[in-house]
Write an enzyme that holds these catalytic residues in place. Structure first.
Site, PDB file in Angstrom:
ATOM      1  CG  HIS A  94      15.116  25.465 -11.720  1.00 27.56           C
ATOM      2  ND1 HIS A  94      15.149  25.644 -13.091  1.00 27.56           N
ATOM      3  CD2 HIS A  94      14.330  24.374 -11.504  1.00 27.56           C
ATOM      4  CE1 HIS A  94      14.409  24.699 -13.669  1.00 27.56           C
ATOM      5  NE2 HIS A  94      13.910  23.921 -12.726  1.00 27.56           N
ATOM      6  CE  LYS A 149      18.020  22.748 -12.528  1.00 24.70           C
ATOM      7  NZ  LYS A 149      18.007  21.319 -12.135  1.00 24.70           N
TER       8      LYS A 149
END
Length: 271
Positions: A157, A161
């Protein structure tokens, strides 16, 4: 049925803005409120402008109780503490609560499930159609292969995040555990570092990568003797999650109280 009136929680964030744009382009849905944290510098700003749309007159507010008075549902991709606070109000108001928040603890999940005798909750670690199909495939493959095939879940990600592994990674790991009929809690291998010893048969491993602007990539690897099966999903734009969340909300509108998943929304549940 009249338009579904929806509140977006975390309206100033990337996912919140994507949800606002999705509501604006979806017939049958209307933005009824935009929720932000009490400490947010965005309070009072126009939700439409923040989302890159024309001004819509909906100002960001920290008062969910007031916002929810005229609402039918709330789309919640925030943080665990905020989601748990929102759960109580959504349940009291009797509105649909779509939860895409990740990083929730077992006790958080217990709180969410405790209100579903009176509330309609749709909760998933990932709202996309593709990922939920992937989870169904992972479960089926895990059912078909014994623990001679090692299972590893790899995810990547964007660098902002804050939780790891991702909620989707856990969702896929749970699908694998369900296929094997084992507990993910007792068969999960995470955070390998140093002299770890040989891999334990039957473990479901997790690895997390972070960097750049990656919306979300997940691969489940079944590694056996001299062969490997890899099932992969790559998200190119977080709008897929927004569209899935809106689909979930509109599906749940008018349903009986209960705890539902995207598998239920998409008709992928157990028959």
């Amino acid at each position: 049925m009249s338009d579904m009136r929806l509140i977006v929680a975390g309206a100033g964030g990337r996912m919140g803005r994507a949800l606002i744009r999705t509501i604006a382009e979806t017939p049958g849905a209307v933005l009824a409120g935009a929720l932000e944290a009490p400490t947010s510098e965005l309070l009072g700003q126009d939700a439409g402008v923040l989302a890159g749309l024309p001004e819509n007159g909906i100002k960001l507010s920290a008062d969910l109780w007031t916002l929810s008075k005229e609402a039918d549902g709330i789309l919640d991709f925030t943080v665990p503490a905020a989601t748990i606070a929102n759960v109580a109000i959504a349940a009291q108001r009797g509105i649909v609560h779509v939860i895409g928040t990740t990083g929730l603890s077992a006790s958080d999940d217990a709180v969410i499930k405790s209100v579903t005798k009176q509330a309609i909750v749709v909760q998933s670690g990932n709202m996309s159609l593709g990922v939920n199909l992937l989870a169904a495939l992972v479960k089926r493959v895990a059912q078909s292969l014994d623990d001679g095939f090692d299972i590893e879940v790899l995810e990547m990600h964007h660098k902002a995040k804050i939780d790891a592994p991702s909620g989707t990674a856990f969702m896929l790991g749970q699908a694998a555990a369900d296929g094997r009929k084992v507990s993910l809690e007792t068969h999960s291998a995470r955070g390998r570092d140093g002299i770890t010893g040989a891999r334990k048969a039957g473990d479901i491993g997790f690895a997390s990568l972070r960097g750049g602007t990656v919306a979300g990539e997940h691969t489940v690897i079944f590694a056996g003797p001299h062969e490997r099966i890899e099932l992969t999903h790559k998200a190119e734009d977080r709008m897929i999650f927004a569209h899935g969340a809106l689909k979930a909300a509109m599906w749940a509108h008018g349903k009986s109280p209960g705890h539902y998943s995207m598998a239920d929304v998409l008709g992928l549940g157990e028959k």
